[in-house]
Structure formats: structure tokens, C-alpha cells
Design a protein around this motif. Structure first.
Motif, PDB file in Angstrom:
ATOM      1  N   UNK A  79       0.835  -1.197   0.000  1.00  0.00           N
ATOM      2  CA  UNK A  79       0.000   0.000   0.000  1.00  0.00           C
ATOM      3  C   UNK A  79       0.872   1.250   0.000  1.00  0.00           C
ATOM      4  N   UNK A  80       0.381   2.350  -0.560  1.00  0.00           N
ATOM      5  CA  UNK A  80       1.163   3.591  -0.525  1.00  0.00           C
ATOM      6  C   UNK A  80       1.319   4.102   0.897  1.00  0.00           C
ATOM      7  N   UNK A  81       2.385   4.840   1.121  1.00  0.00           N
ATOM      8  CA  UNK A  81       2.642   5.424   2.437  1.00  0.00           C
ATOM      9  C   UNK A  81       1.551   6.433   2.786  1.00  0.00           C
ATOM     10  N   UNK A  82       1.118   6.393   4.037  1.00  0.00           N
ATOM     11  CA  UNK A  82       0.111   7.357   4.492  1.00  0.00           C
ATOM     12  C   UNK A  82       0.646   8.783   4.435  1.00  0.00           C
ATOM     13  N   UNK A  83       1.969   8.942   4.532  1.00  0.00           N
ATOM     14  CA  UNK A  83       2.561  10.279   4.426  1.00  0.00           C
ATOM     15  C   UNK A  83       2.335  10.859   3.029  1.00  0.00           C
ATOM     16  N   UNK A  84       2.458  10.012   2.024  1.00  0.00           N
ATOM     17  CA  UNK A  84       2.263  10.463   0.654  1.00  0.00           C
ATOM     18  C   UNK A  84       0.786  10.752   0.398  1.00  0.00           C
TER      19      UNK A  84
END
Length: 202
Positions: free
Chosen positions: A8-13
Motif C-alpha cells: 500500500x502507498x505510504x500514508x505520508x504520501x
């Protein structure tokens, strides 16, 4: 361990992607050292035009083969010998995204790719991570405040910054969201034509 750039993509991004001007309308985004392309895929799904760059030909081939609209791939050695040309020289992007990757000799050049108003989203391992596993070499771990100093060198405005331990999996990271100042509006002559001084009256 999952291959770099998978999952999954980073939550920061995903949290700070709305900073990217025109994200849904084809904003130009660079996913540097993209690996399997988790962020390239997510950003393209939001409407961005993504250039996904890595030296892993197999990973890029799989990404290109997925046929997802909005993603272009570029195989390039991001760590060339000193004096070798930077493969992205002369390009400009509305955002540069870097996660779980650090190569200091080219870090300033990566930030220099930002167009006016462009956004830097960078998240990677920091000093103190060695107790959790790899990477453990100082060359691949950010020093305290290093991303803040990077933003300062390039005149970026810091919107968000964190340096600490995250879980699932446990890791020490440093991450930043920062914006380059947009170009000042042109207050010169209007589209009606140049302004000329009136002749003096004698």
C-alpha cells in the motif's frame, strides 16, 4: 520483506498529496526510485502524470505492463559514478516523491527538479533505525534534521515534518512535505500592448 515499492502507498504520501497543484488534472510527478511503483500507481489513479524511475528493469517492466494510464517509466542508474550525467537533468516536475531511498550525492539534484510551486514529499529511514534492521549503514540513514536542512538550502517552505519511530513494521523514519515558492505574478504591461510615456506638453 516486501519488494521495494510494493504494498500500500505510504500514508505520508496520501496525506500530503493534496498539496500538489493540479493533482487531478495531470500534474507532473516524479516517483524517484519507484521500485514496484506503489506510489506511481496511486498518484496516477488520482489523475497525475507520473514518471516512475528506477534501475530495476524487471520492476519497471511489470509496472509498464500493467497498462495503467498516466504512468511513464524510465530505467536509469540513480547512483552513477562521479561526473556522470544526471539522467533527469533539465526536467521539471510539480512534485518529487521519494520513499525508502537515500543517495546523498544526488539529493540536491532531485530537489532541483521541482518546478515553481512544486512539492517535495520525502520519507525514508533515519539514524536510530539500525536497532530494527536494515538499512543500518550511516550512508543510508538520514541525520537528525537533514531533511529540514535540505528544504532550507532550496528555499522550500516546510508544511509538515516528522522524525521518530513508526510501527507495523517498527522503523525509525524522517519525513517531510515542503513546497517551493510559486513564481510571482507578472505585473508588467497588459495584453493590450506596451505602455509608453505620454509626450510632455510644453
Amino acid at each position: 520483506m516486501l519488494p521495494h515499492g510494493s504494498g500500500a502507498p505510504s500514508s505520508w504520501i496520501t496525506r500530503h498529496a493534496p498539496l500538489i497543484a493540479g493533482l487531478a488534472d495531470g500534474a507532473r510527478v516524479l516517483d524517484l526510485a519507484c521500485g514496484a511503483g506503489r506510489h506511481a500507481r496511486w498518484l496516477a489513479a488520482q489523475g497525475a502524470r507520473v514518471t516512475a524511475v528506477d534501475r530495476d528493469a524487471a520492476a519497471l517492466g511489470a509496472l509498464a505492463g500493467a497498462g495503467l494510464p498516466g504512468i511513464g517509466t524510465l530505467e536509469a542508474d540513480l547512483e552513477p559514478p562521479e561526473g556522470a550525467p544526471w539522467p533527469l537533468a533539465g526536467l521539471r516536475f510539480d512534485a518529487v516523491v521519494i520513499t525508502n531511498y537515500l543517495w546523498r550525492p544526488r539529493l540536491d539534484e532531485a530537489v532541483a527538479l521541482l518546478a515553481p510551486g512544486g512539492v517535495l514529499l520525502h520519507e525514508t529511514f533515519a539514524q536510530g533505525h539500525a536497532r530494527f534492521g536494515r538499512p543500518s549503514r550511516p550512508d543510508f540513514l538520514l541525520r537528525p534534521g537533514e531533511l529540514l536542512e535540505l528544504a532550507r538550502r532550496h528555499g522550500l517552505t516546510v508544511v509538515a515534518y516528522e522524525d521518530g519511530v513508526l510501527q507495523d513494521p517498527p522503523r525509525r523514519v524522517q519525513r517531510i512535505a515542503a513546497v517551493r515558492e510559486a513564481e510571482a505574478p507578472d505585473n508588467g504591461p497588459s495584453a493590450d500592448g506596451p505602455l509608453h510615456p505620454l509626450p510632455s506638453r510644453g
